[in-house]
Design a protein around this motif. Structure first.
Motif, short mmCIF file in Angstrom:
data_model
loop_
_atom_site.label_atom_id
_atom_site.label_comp_id
_atom_site.label_asym_id
_atom_site.label_seq_id
_atom_site.Cartn_x
_atom_site.Cartn_y
_atom_site.Cartn_z
N HIS A 164 -60.84 -84.69 68.03
CA HIS A 164 -59.98 -84.99 69.17
C HIS A 164 -58.64 -85.56 68.77
CE1 HIS A 164 -63.07 -84.75 72.58
NE2 HIS A 164 -63.54 -84.10 71.52
N ASN A 165 -58.56 -86.31 67.68
CA ASN A 165 -57.30 -86.90 67.24
C ASN A 165 -56.80 -86.15 66.01
OD1 ASN A 165 -55.19 -88.45 66.32
ND2 ASN A 165 -56.26 -90.40 66.46
N GLY A 166 -55.87 -85.25 66.21
CA GLY A 166 -55.34 -84.44 65.11
C GLY A 166 -54.63 -85.25 64.05
N ASP A 167 -54.15 -86.45 64.41
CA ASP A 167 -53.49 -87.30 63.42
C ASP A 167 -54.45 -87.74 62.32
OD1 ASP A 167 -51.08 -87.12 64.73
OD2 ASP A 167 -51.35 -88.99 65.83
N GLU A 168 -55.73 -87.79 62.62
CA GLU A 168 -56.72 -88.16 61.60
C GLU A 168 -56.73 -87.12 60.48
OE1 GLU A 168 -60.51 -88.89 63.40
OE2 GLU A 168 -59.75 -90.59 64.54
N TRP A 169 -56.64 -85.84 60.84
CA TRP A 169 -56.59 -84.79 59.81
C TRP A 169 -55.31 -84.91 58.99
CZ3 TRP A 169 -59.53 -81.67 57.20
CH2 TRP A 169 -58.93 -80.68 56.42
N ALA A 214 -52.89 -86.11 53.77
CA ALA A 214 -51.90 -86.85 52.98
C ALA A 214 -52.57 -87.62 51.85
CB ALA A 214 -51.10 -87.79 53.87
N ILE A 215 -53.70 -88.24 52.14
CA ILE A 215 -54.44 -88.98 51.11
C ILE A 215 -54.97 -88.02 50.05
CG2 ILE A 215 -56.53 -90.34 50.68
CD1 ILE A 215 -56.01 -91.60 53.50
N ARG A 216 -55.51 -86.90 50.50
CA ARG A 216 -56.03 -85.91 49.55
C ARG A 216 -54.94 -85.41 48.62
NH1 ARG A 216 -56.29 -80.67 48.52
NH2 ARG A 216 -54.86 -80.17 50.19
N ARG A 217 -53.78 -85.12 49.17
CA ARG A 217 -52.67 -84.62 48.34
C ARG A 217 -52.19 -85.69 47.36
NH1 ARG A 217 -49.88 -79.81 50.24
NH2 ARG A 217 -50.97 -79.04 52.08
N ALA A 218 -52.19 -86.94 47.79
CA ALA A 218 -51.76 -88.02 46.89
C ALA A 218 -52.71 -88.19 45.72
CB ALA A 218 -51.65 -89.33 47.67
N MET A 219 -53.97 -87.83 45.90
CA MET A 219 -54.96 -87.96 44.83
C MET A 219 -54.94 -86.79 43.85
SD MET A 219 -58.33 -89.68 46.65
CE MET A 219 -59.02 -88.09 46.94
N LEU A 220 -54.36 -85.67 44.22
CA LEU A 220 -54.41 -84.47 43.39
C LEU A 220 -54.03 -84.69 41.92
CD1 LEU A 220 -53.18 -81.62 45.75
CD2 LEU A 220 -55.46 -81.93 44.80
N PRO A 221 -52.96 -85.43 41.62
CA PRO A 221 -52.61 -85.60 40.20
C PRO A 221 -53.71 -86.28 39.38
CG PRO A 221 -50.77 -86.24 41.60
CD PRO A 221 -51.96 -86.02 42.50
N GLN A 222 -54.54 -87.07 40.02
CA GLN A 222 -55.61 -87.78 39.32
C GLN A 222 -56.77 -86.86 38.96
OE1 GLN A 222 -56.64 -91.62 41.10
NE2 GLN A 222 -54.89 -91.30 42.46
N PHE A 223 -56.86 -85.71 39.59
CA PHE A 223 -57.98 -84.82 39.35
C PHE A 223 -57.86 -84.07 38.02
CE2 PHE A 223 -58.65 -84.25 44.19
CZ PHE A 223 -59.32 -85.45 44.25
N GLY A 224 -56.71 -84.05 37.44
CA GLY A 224 -56.49 -83.26 36.23
C GLY A 224 -56.35 -84.06 34.95
N THR A 225 -56.87 -85.27 34.90
CA THR A 225 -56.74 -86.05 33.67
C THR A 225 -57.88 -85.73 32.71
OG1 THR A 225 -57.98 -87.93 34.53
CG2 THR A 225 -55.60 -87.91 34.93
#
Length: 88
Positions: free
Chosen positions: A52-57, A62-73
């Motif tokens: 119901h609240n699209g802002d949650e997605w 945004a959080i998922r994208r901010a974590m992306l650089p950490q996935f490749g260490t």
């Protein structure tokens, strides 16, 4: 699209007919399709008709994208490293 539980025959094939599940968590196929098409018309790359609240997605993405650089260490995170055994 990330659909909610939808009233389809697929549930019966899986052994849990949608009619035996709480009505509050089952969306009709018509509502699911209509909502998904509206989301696509609005330019959503991901449609989640039951959210119901699209802002949650937006916040999640945004959080998922901010974590992306950490996935490749090449080094495990500190919480996954073996601790030095202390002698007793």
């Amino acid at each position: 699209m990330l659909p909610a539980r939808t009233a389809t025959d697929g549930w019966e094939v899986a052994g849990l007919p949608w009619q035996q599940q709480p009505a509050s968590i089952i969306m009709s196929a018509e509502d699911m399709v209509d909502a998904a098409l509206v989301g696509l018309d609005q330019g959503e790359l991901v449609t989640i008709p039951s959210l119901h609240n699209g802002d949650e997605w937006t916040r999640f993405e945004a959080i998922r994208r901010a974590m992306l650089p950490q996935f490749g260490t090449s080094v495990p995170g500190p919480r996954y490293r073996k601790q030095a055994r202390r002698s007793a």
